[in-house]
Design a protein around this motif. Structure first.
Motif, PDB file in Angstrom:
ATOM      1  N   THR A 263      -9.058   6.884   4.606  1.00 47.98           N
ATOM      2  CA  THR A 263      -8.004   7.488   3.791  1.00 47.98           C
ATOM      3  C   THR A 263      -7.067   8.323   4.650  1.00 47.98           C
ATOM      4  O   THR A 263      -5.925   8.557   4.267  1.00 47.98           O
ATOM      5  CB  THR A 263      -8.602   8.377   2.685  1.00 47.98           C
TER       6      THR A 263
ATOM      7  N   ILE B   2       1.579   4.801   1.141  1.00 45.25           N
ATOM      8  CA  ILE B   2       1.119   5.642   2.237  1.00 45.25           C
ATOM      9  C   ILE B   2       2.055   6.842   2.433  1.00 45.25           C
ATOM     10  O   ILE B   2       3.225   6.823   2.030  1.00 45.25           O
ATOM     11  CB  ILE B   2       1.033   4.861   3.570  1.00 45.25           C
TER      12      ILE B   2
ATOM     13  N   LEU C 260      -8.230   2.471   3.185  1.00 50.56           N
ATOM     14  CA  LEU C 260      -7.400   1.367   3.661  1.00 50.56           C
ATOM     15  C   LEU C 260      -8.065   0.729   4.878  1.00 50.56           C
ATOM     16  O   LEU C 260      -8.422   1.430   5.830  1.00 50.56           O
ATOM     17  CB  LEU C 260      -6.017   1.903   4.029  1.00 50.56           C
TER      18      LEU C 260
ATOM     19  N   THR D 275      -3.638   7.835   2.716  1.00 47.35           N
ATOM     20  CA  THR D 275      -3.582   6.972   1.541  1.00 47.35           C
ATOM     21  C   THR D 275      -4.535   7.512   0.476  1.00 47.35           C
ATOM     22  O   THR D 275      -5.521   8.175   0.789  1.00 47.35           O
ATOM     23  CB  THR D 275      -3.992   5.523   1.892  1.00 47.35           C
TER      24      THR D 275
ATOM     25  N   HIS E 187       0.854  -1.184   0.000  1.00 44.30           N
ATOM     26  CA  HIS E 187       0.000   0.000   0.000  1.00 44.30           C
ATOM     27  C   HIS E 187       0.893   1.238   0.000  1.00 44.30           C
ATOM     28  O   HIS E 187       1.868   1.300   0.751  1.00 44.30           O
ATOM     29  CB  HIS E 187      -0.890   0.021   1.245  1.00 44.30           C
TER      30      HIS E 187
END
Length: 298
Positions: free
Chosen positions: A281, A177, A268, A264, A175
């Motif tokens: 987010t 970030i 997530l 993000t 992911h």
């Protein structure tokens, strides 16, 4: 005589609380306690029970897993005078109990310690305003703790999590970030991340590394970078258990601060103390100093 409200989750950890209920109550009674027992009736009831009755007792003792204890701490925070909480860990993993220097796995010893041990103040975590006890996490395997059916947890214990994890190895993806803390910014791709206040996660001691202080007003952010050719849970665990600094620094990084903001592009999923924490987010995660008082074994 000390008045004790004993809150127990009779569904936790292969139903051990139900089987040992009489012995636990007797162990507390032998320590000159007058015990009122209450079985939780629904998710969140441990906290609600403390709000309803906690002020009428000298101490609250909670028997269950990490989730039950987290509910109780959240409830104690809602009271005008939060009670001292003793903990009897009878859940599937019992991560948080590793911080408390409890005497053994024997229920009677744990019950006696819950009413005679040493109260100590810990910091609490806040995730977008919602409290958590010891860890807020995203990424690889975090959904396993709340997606594994309870009947499998009770039947297989910790192995249930490992079996469920095997099915998820092929779905691991990083992911992207952005982390902001104090005057620093971190941005990158990670397969796992957690903000914690504990010395043990997933039964792995010293993870996050550095033996964190649970009462220093700081939380620890741990990020794990993508790892190539990870095919099994055992390989994943070896990365976390290794003491080789070169291997650790290549995949794992840790930071300490009183507050982290994690952003993000897409929503997530997060877990809070092993329970579903919703999708976000933006996650504002901060320490609440002196957030609760819990009993230690020494």
């Amino acid at each position: 005589m000390k008045r004790v409200l004993f809150i127990y989750n009779r569904h936790a950890g292969k139903n051990k609380t139900w089987a040992g209920l009489s012995d636990m109550i007797n162990a507390m009674t032998e320590q000159h306690c007058l015990v009122t027992a209450y079985p939780t009736q629904y998710r969140g009831d441990a906290g609600d029970a403390i709000v309803r009755w906690g002020q009428d007792f000298d101490r609250v003792v909670v028997a269950g897993g990490d989730g039950t204890l987290s509910e109780a701490i959240a409830g104690a925070r809602r009271t005008e005078k939060p009670p001292v909480i003793g903990y009897i860990p009878v859940g599937t993993t019992n991560d948080f109990s590793q911080n408390l220097n409890l005497p053994s796995d024997k229920l009677t010893d744990l019950a006696a310690t819950a009413v005679t041990g040493v109260p100590r103040v810990h910091d609490l975590g806040l995730f977008n305003g919602r409290s958590f006890l010891y860890v807020a996490a995203f990424g690889a395997f975090t959904e396993v703790s709340y997606s594994t059916p309870q009947k499998f947890k009770n039947l297989l214990g910790y192995n249930a999590y490992l079996l469920e994890s095997v099915k998820n190895l092929t779905s691991i993806k990083p992911h992207h970030i952005k982390v902001e803390y104090e005057d620093q910014v971190i941005e990158g791709d990670y397969v796992y991340g957690m903000v914690s206040n504990t010395t043990s996660v997933g039964r792995i001691r010293n993870f996050p590394p550095g033996n964190p202080d649970l009462s220093d007003g700081l939380l620890e952010l741990t990020l794990i970078s993508p790892m190539r050719e990870i095919r099994t849970v055992e390989e994943f665990s070896r990365y976390l258990l290794t003491s080789d600094p070169a291997v650790l620094s290549s995949v794992l990084s840790t930071y300490s601060a009183p507050k982290f903001t994690i952003t993000t592009a897409e929503e997530l999923p997060w877990t809070l103390d092993g329970e579903a924490g919703g999708t976000h987010t933006v996650a504002e995660i901060e320490a609440l100093p002196n957030g609760y008082t819990i009993v230690h074994g020494a």
